[in-house]
Each structure stands twice: as structure tokens, then as C-alpha cells.
Design a protein around this motif. Structure first.
Motif, PDB file in Angstrom:
ATOM      1  N   PRO A  19      -0.194   6.661   1.502  1.00 14.84           N
ATOM      2  CA  PRO A  19      -1.030   5.468   1.704  1.00 14.84           C
ATOM      3  C   PRO A  19      -0.442   4.562   2.782  1.00 14.84           C
ATOM      4  N   GLU A  20      -1.246   3.649   3.272  1.00 18.89           N
ATOM      5  CA  GLU A  20      -0.766   2.710   4.293  1.00 18.89           C
ATOM      6  C   GLU A  20       0.220   1.708   3.713  1.00 18.89           C
ATOM      7  N   THR A  21       0.069   1.358   2.457  1.00 16.14           N
ATOM      8  CA  THR A  21       0.922   0.357   1.818  1.00 16.14           C
ATOM      9  C   THR A  21       1.755   1.011   0.723  1.00 16.14           C
ATOM     10  N   LEU A  22       3.066   0.744   0.760  1.00 19.10           N
ATOM     11  CA  LEU A  22       3.987   1.250  -0.247  1.00 19.10           C
ATOM     12  C   LEU A  22       4.703   0.084  -0.908  1.00 19.10           C
ATOM     13  N   THR A  23       4.955   0.200  -2.198  1.00 20.30           N
ATOM     14  CA  THR A  23       5.615  -0.858  -2.950  1.00 20.30           C
ATOM     15  C   THR A  23       7.047  -0.441  -3.278  1.00 20.30           C
ATOM     16  N   ALA A  35       2.727   5.622  -4.939  1.00 16.80           N
ATOM     17  CA  ALA A  35       2.690   4.799  -3.721  1.00 16.80           C
ATOM     18  C   ALA A  35       3.893   3.871  -3.647  1.00 16.80           C
ATOM     19  N   SER A  36       5.075   4.452  -3.825  1.00 15.36           N
ATOM     20  CA  SER A  36       6.309   3.663  -3.884  1.00 15.36           C
ATOM     21  C   SER A  36       7.246   4.012  -2.742  1.00 15.36           C
ATOM     22  N   ARG A  37       8.116   3.056  -2.426  1.00 16.56           N
ATOM     23  CA  ARG A  37       9.198   3.291  -1.464  1.00 16.56           C
ATOM     24  C   ARG A  37      10.519   3.160  -2.226  1.00 16.56           C
ATOM     25  N   GLN A  53       2.887  10.292  -3.689  1.00 18.55           N
ATOM     26  CA  GLN A  53       2.645   9.478  -2.502  1.00 18.55           C
ATOM     27  C   GLN A  53       3.776   8.468  -2.300  1.00 18.55           C
ATOM     28  N   CYS A  54       4.999   8.979  -2.234  1.00 18.21           N
ATOM     29  CA  CYS A  54       6.180   8.129  -2.099  1.00 18.21           C
ATOM     30  C   CYS A  54       6.956   8.467  -0.835  1.00 18.21           C
TER      31      CYS A  54
END
Length: 218
Positions: A19-23, A35-37, A53-54
Motif C-alpha cells: 500500500p501507499e501508506t504504512l504504519t 500494512a506495517s513498517r 503488505q509489510c
């Protein structure tokens, strides 16, 4: 069974779907990360976790991802003494740049894995069931593949001191880009593709395997 003119088929490897945004997130055993960093350090316990999606970076000791589910994950610039992915499920994972002491992929289920620009002391694919692996620009001191089932696997511009393929079941496994100093049990290379030069290097060992005694005239 005769091979088709197109063999060996190339691995079908695509980049992770991110995804464009990672948390930013913290690792934890059995964590559910989407969707994590993650920036990993020290000894990390991610056993039985789910990563989807990391993006991961690491300067760590042991990273334990035993039994984890890992999908659409991009690992960059890794430095780790050990990365354990035993019994894990991997789909669309890319690991690029860095140094890993032991990369344990034994008994792992793999669909789309890219390893690029890495130095690995020991890569273990023992009893793994893997489809679509690309290994490029890597130096691997010891590569073990005993009892592995590999389909559409290719090495590009890679080097290894020793390769153990005992019990390997291979289909479309392309070793032409792997410069290996030694193969253990060349009889287990059935199903792989080698260059003429590689076969010439292995000829004495292959001859012994089929009972041919090689001795030059005095």
C-alpha cells in the motif's frame, strides 16, 4: 519424459503488493500485522505471526519467524545472524541487500520468493515445497536442498562453496547461473539444467555415480 524446447521455464516472480501508506509497528509473537513498517533489532520473536503488505528492515541477531504467514513483504538492507522461517508460508516476498548468517527455509511452503544482492553463510531449503524462486547476485557459502521439492527456480550470477541436493525433486530448476565449487551427490541433480562447462566439471563425479572408472593412460 522429454523436456519442451522452452524448458527450463522461468520463475514467475512479481514484486510485493504494497500500500501507499504504512504504519510503524512493533514485532510480537503471533502478531497480526497488516500494512506495517517494521525496523527489527536485537533478537526478535515473530513466530506464528501474520505479516501482510509489510516493509521490513533489520539489524538484528536472531529473527524467529517459525510458522509465520508472510505475504506481500519487502525486506531491504537486512543484517541478521539468523532468519528462521521454518514451517512458514511465504507468498510474494522479496529480500534485497544485506548479510544473513543462516537463512532457514526448511519445510517452508513458498510461492514467489526473490533473494537479491545478499551474502548468506548458510541457506537451508531442506524439505521445502517451493514454486517460483529467483536468486540473483548472491554469495551463498553453503546451500542445502535435501528432500526439497522445487519448481521454476533460477539462479543468476550467484556463487556457492558447496551445494547439497540429496533427495531433491526438481522441475524447471536452472542452475546455470550458480558457480558452485562442489556438489554433494550429483545423482540428485536429476531435473536441473546446467551449462556444458558445469557438466564437464562434474563429469568425474557423474561417472563414479554410474559406476564408470576414470583412469588416464600412464
Amino acid at each position: 519424459m522429454a523436456r519442451s524446447p522452452e524448458s527450463p521455464a522461468a520463475p514467475r516472480v512479481s514484486p510485493p503488493d504494497l500500500p501507499e501508506t504504512l504504519t510503524p509497528a512493533e514485532p510480537a509473537r503471533s502478531a497480526d500485522l497488516l500494512a506495517s513498517r517494521l525496523a527489527l533489532a536485537g533478537d526478535v520473536d515473530l513466530a506464528h505471526a501474520t505479516l501482510e503488505q509489510c516493509v521490513v528492515t533489520a539489524d538484528a541477531g536472531t529473527i524467529d519467524m517459525t510458522g509465520a504467514d508472510v505475504m506481500d513483504v519487502d525486506v531491504t538492507g537486512i543484517r541478521a545472524a539468523s532468519l528462521k522461517l521454518r514451517d512458514a508460508g511465504i507468498r510474494r516476498v522479496r529480500i534485497t541487500g544485506g548479510r544473513i548468517g543462516t537463512l532457514d527455509l526448511s519445510t517452508t511452503r513458498i510461492a514467489e520468493l526473490e533473494l537479491r544482492d545478499l551474502r548468506i553463510d548458510y541457506l537451508n531449503l531442506g524439505a521445502a515445497k517451493a514454486t517460483d524462486i529467483l536468486v540473483a547476485d548472491c554469495t551463498i557459502r553453503a546451500l542445502d536442498m535435501p528432500q526439497a521439492q522445487l519448481t521454476r527456480v533460477r539462479f543468476d550470477d550467484c556463487r556457492s562453496d558447496e551445494v547439497d541436493p540429496r533427495g531433491l525433486r526438481a522441475k524447471d530448476v536452472d542452475l546455470r547461473g550458480l558457480d558452485a565449487l562442489a556438489f554433494i551427490d550429483t545423482n540428485s541433480l536429476r531435473g536441473v539444467t546446467l551449462t556444458t562447462f558445469q557438466v564437464q566439471q562434474l563429469a568425474p563425479i557423474l561417472a563414479v555415480g554410474v559406476g564408470i572408472e576414470v583412469r588416464d593412460l600412464a
